[in-house]
Design an enzyme around this catalytic site. Structure first.
Site, PDB file in Angstrom:
ATOM      1  N   ASP A 213      27.322 -63.524 -84.101  1.00 28.11           N
ATOM      2  CA  ASP A 213      28.761 -63.699 -83.922  1.00 28.11           C
ATOM      3  C   ASP A 213      29.289 -62.392 -83.333  1.00 28.11           C
ATOM      4  O   ASP A 213      29.418 -61.385 -84.041  1.00 28.11           O
ATOM      5  CB  ASP A 213      29.392 -64.003 -85.292  1.00 28.11           C
ATOM      6  CG  ASP A 213      30.913 -63.973 -85.261  1.00 28.11           C
ATOM      7  OD1 ASP A 213      31.494 -63.617 -84.222  1.00 28.11           O
ATOM      8  OD2 ASP A 213      31.523 -64.300 -86.300  1.00 28.11           O
ATOM      9  N   GLN A 216      33.870 -59.707 -82.636  1.00 23.23           N
ATOM     10  CA  GLN A 216      34.512 -58.395 -82.750  1.00 23.23           C
ATOM     11  C   GLN A 216      33.842 -57.307 -81.916  1.00 23.23           C
ATOM     12  O   GLN A 216      34.422 -56.246 -81.733  1.00 23.23           O
ATOM     13  CB  GLN A 216      34.531 -57.944 -84.225  1.00 23.23           C
ATOM     14  CG  GLN A 216      35.440 -58.748 -85.110  1.00 23.23           C
ATOM     15  CD  GLN A 216      36.920 -58.569 -84.775  1.00 23.23           C
ATOM     16  OE1 GLN A 216      37.337 -57.572 -84.196  1.00 23.23           O
ATOM     17  NE2 GLN A 216      37.728 -59.553 -85.137  1.00 23.23           N
ATOM     18  N   LYS A 239      39.692 -62.321 -77.731  1.00 24.24           N
ATOM     19  CA  LYS A 239      39.447 -60.998 -78.331  1.00 24.24           C
ATOM     20  C   LYS A 239      38.874 -60.041 -77.289  1.00 24.24           C
ATOM     21  O   LYS A 239      38.507 -58.912 -77.589  1.00 24.24           O
ATOM     22  CB  LYS A 239      38.500 -61.115 -79.527  1.00 24.24           C
ATOM     23  CG  LYS A 239      39.154 -61.853 -80.699  1.00 24.24           C
ATOM     24  CD  LYS A 239      38.305 -61.779 -81.922  1.00 24.24           C
ATOM     25  CE  LYS A 239      38.633 -62.848 -82.919  1.00 24.24           C
ATOM     26  NZ  LYS A 239      39.668 -62.456 -83.872  1.00 24.24           N
ATOM     27  N   CYS A 377      40.505 -64.021 -93.115  1.00 22.61           N
ATOM     28  CA  CYS A 377      39.432 -65.047 -93.061  1.00 22.61           C
ATOM     29  C   CYS A 377      38.096 -64.488 -93.567  1.00 22.61           C
ATOM     30  O   CYS A 377      37.032 -64.751 -92.982  1.00 22.61           O
ATOM     31  CB  CYS A 377      39.254 -65.636 -91.664  1.00 22.61           C
ATOM     32  SG  CYS A 377      40.722 -66.409 -91.031  1.00 22.61           S
TER      33      CYS A 377
HETATM   34  N1  PMP Z   1      34.071 -64.249 -86.253  1.00 24.98           N
HETATM   35  C1  PMP Z   1      34.694 -63.073 -86.338  1.00 24.98           C
HETATM   36  C2  PMP Z   1      33.909 -61.859 -86.757  1.00 24.98           C
HETATM   37  C3  PMP Z   1      36.049 -63.000 -86.056  1.00 24.98           C
HETATM   38  O1  PMP Z   1      36.683 -61.822 -86.154  1.00 24.98           O
HETATM   39  C4  PMP Z   1      36.744 -64.166 -85.669  1.00 24.98           C
HETATM   40  C5  PMP Z   1      38.234 -64.127 -85.370  1.00 24.98           C
HETATM   41  N2  PMP Z   1      38.980 -63.397 -86.293  1.00 24.98           N
HETATM   42  C6  PMP Z   1      36.039 -65.363 -85.574  1.00 24.98           C
HETATM   43  C7  PMP Z   1      34.694 -65.357 -85.874  1.00 24.98           C
HETATM   44  C8  PMP Z   1      36.706 -66.629 -85.151  1.00 24.98           C
HETATM   45  O2  PMP Z   1      37.160 -66.525 -83.844  1.00 24.98           O
HETATM   46  P1  PMP Z   1      38.074 -67.651 -83.181  1.00 24.98           P
HETATM   47  O3  PMP Z   1      39.191 -67.893 -84.139  1.00 24.98           O
HETATM   48  O4  PMP Z   1      38.536 -67.025 -81.903  1.00 24.98           O
HETATM   49  O5  PMP Z   1      37.228 -68.849 -82.972  1.00 24.98           O
END
Ligand code: PMP
Length: 419
Positions: A213, A216, A239, A377
């Site tokens: 993932d 970030q 991002k 989250c």
């Molecule tokens: N993984 C990480 C580490 C994140 O920071 C985020 C967004 N805060 C996500 C997944 C999810 O990204 P998105 O909402 O753009 O799908």
């Protein structure tokens, strides 16, 4: 002039003109409550540079048509721009083929796609999936639902109180039953950078498939999927200074070609009949329906933007701000700072003694300083620390020393008012 190390390890000189960089972002020209706004929420979403905004406008003005199905020049133009964007992503990530890049809605959709199209057909009851304590909800829930559906076991590698992965435990949790390992590159809650190269190598030793993932990390760390050796990697455009509603999934060709569709509909078939249908090869197989054409093209423009600045220069600018912000925060006192590490992303998660994060967030907002307050989250992460959440300030390429100063002044004022 900032001195930063070049990719080859030598020293190169890169000029960083903060005012020039800031001028690329129209949002920073706004006045909030009569003052210059301070945006410290880039870990949630980045602001958009003029180059990306202009590219979207250009697409809608002069290239607006559907892709891959046009019998006319406008559709050819849109298709070329869309496929060129795919090529930019493929090169940015160091993929072997452009077809290893699937456009998605973002990180969340990328992870759900893998859980659906890889997890369902390739994982069997009793198989294990290994995650870490640091994961965002979007890298927990798709696997949790899959585990419930297929009788899989979810395991979680712990972290030290410092916010770093307990590497020996991660290694110990990898067994012959581990079939998939999914982890974040950089923690959105803490800023910890995980040793993903090592983690991928260890996972490979037990034959597990690896998912990174990169939500970030994509905006400041170079990602070379072939060198990393991961099977999948996902990120979100928003991002990376790009548009909303678009992201990319890298999948190793060997897997993508064996995986069934995620969603079905137009643009992903070679033949449809009521009796049976045949699907196109990747990436089209995974891009059912009309895609976010403008978004993908805008994402390509965002990649051009960061590449023109240089990831190394971006990282070193952010590190300077992080060092300054960390020192000032500590000097202020009465603060519990999480993951106070020498090497981390420019994310500061903290609590101010005797205050609630959302009160601090609201007080900063009144002073035109935007931070995030809450669980970000990352509820299992905050359960580990036994706190409901934190205040999070994240620094990006368009922040400068004045932003750090304004943030500290605003925090001191919040402290005065709240205590
Ligand atoms: N993984 C990480 C580490 C994140 O920071 C985020 C967004 N805060 C996500 C997944 C999810 O990204 P998105 O909402 O753009 O799908």
């Amino acid at each position: 002039m900032a001195e930063v190390a070049s990719e080859s390890g030598g020293e190169v000189s890169v000029s960083w003109n903060a005012a020039e960089v800031r001028a690329e972002f129209p949002q920073l020209g706004l006045k909030v409550n009569g003052v210059r706004p301070v945006y410290l929420d880039s870990a949630a979403t980045t602001l958009k540079p003029r180059a990306v905004i202009d590219r979207l406008q250009h697409f809608y003005s002069y290239e607006c048509a559907n892709v891959h199905r046009g019998a006319h020049w406008l559709s050819d133009r849109a298709t070329s721009a869309y496929e060129e964007a795919r090529q930019k992503v493929a090169r940015f990530l160091g993929a072997e083929r452009d077809s290893e890049i699937v456009f998605t809605r973002g990180t969340t959709e990328g992870l759900n796609l893998i859980a659906h199209s890889f997890g369902r057909p390739f994982l069997q009851p009793g198989d294990e999936i290994l995650l870490t304590q640091l994961e965002h909800h979007s890298n927990i829930l798709p696997w949790q639902l899959l585990a419930q559906e297929k009788g899989l076991k979810l395991k979680v590698a712990p972290i030290h109180p410092s916010g770093e992965l307990v590497e020996e435990e991660f290694e110990a949790l990898l067994t012959n039953q581990t079939k998939l390992v999914s982890f974040t590159h950089v923690s959105n809650g803490l800023g910890t950078i995980l040793p993903i190269q090592k983690m991928i190598q260890s996972a490979q030793k037990v034959g597990a498939v690896t998912v990174v993932d990169a939500a970030q990390s994509v905006s400041f760390l170079p990602l070379r999927v072939r060198d990393l050796g991961c099977d999948f990697l996902v990120f979100s455009g928003h991002k990376l200074f790009g548009p909303y509603g678009v992201g990319a999934l890298y999948g190793r060709h060997q897997w993508l070609e064996q995986m069934p569709p995620y969603q079905s509909g137009g643009s992903m078939i070679s033949k449809v009949s009521f009796a049976k249908s045949d699907f196109l090869p990747p990436p089209q197989r995974f891009e059912a329906g009309t895609p976010h054409i403008a978004g993908a093209i805008g994402l390509g423009a965002a990649i051009d933007f960061v590449q023109a600045l240089g990831l190394e220069a971006i990282e070193s600018h952010e590190q300077r701000l992080l060092t300054m912000a960390t020192e000032e925060l500590k000097q202020m006192g009465g603060v519990r700072l999480f993951a106070d590490l020498d090497h981390k992303a420019s994310i500061l998660s903290f609590l101010m003694e005797g205050t609630h994060p959302s009160d601090v967030g609201a007080m900063l907002d009144q002073q035109a300083v935007a931070v995030r307050a809450g669980h970000h989250c990352n509820q299992p992460l905050w359960d580990f620390y036994q706190v409901p959440g934190t205040v999070r300030a994240s620094f990006s390429l368009y922040n400068d020393e004045e932003d750090v100063e304004r943030w500290i002044v605003a925090l001191k004022k919040a402290k005065e008012m709240l205590l």
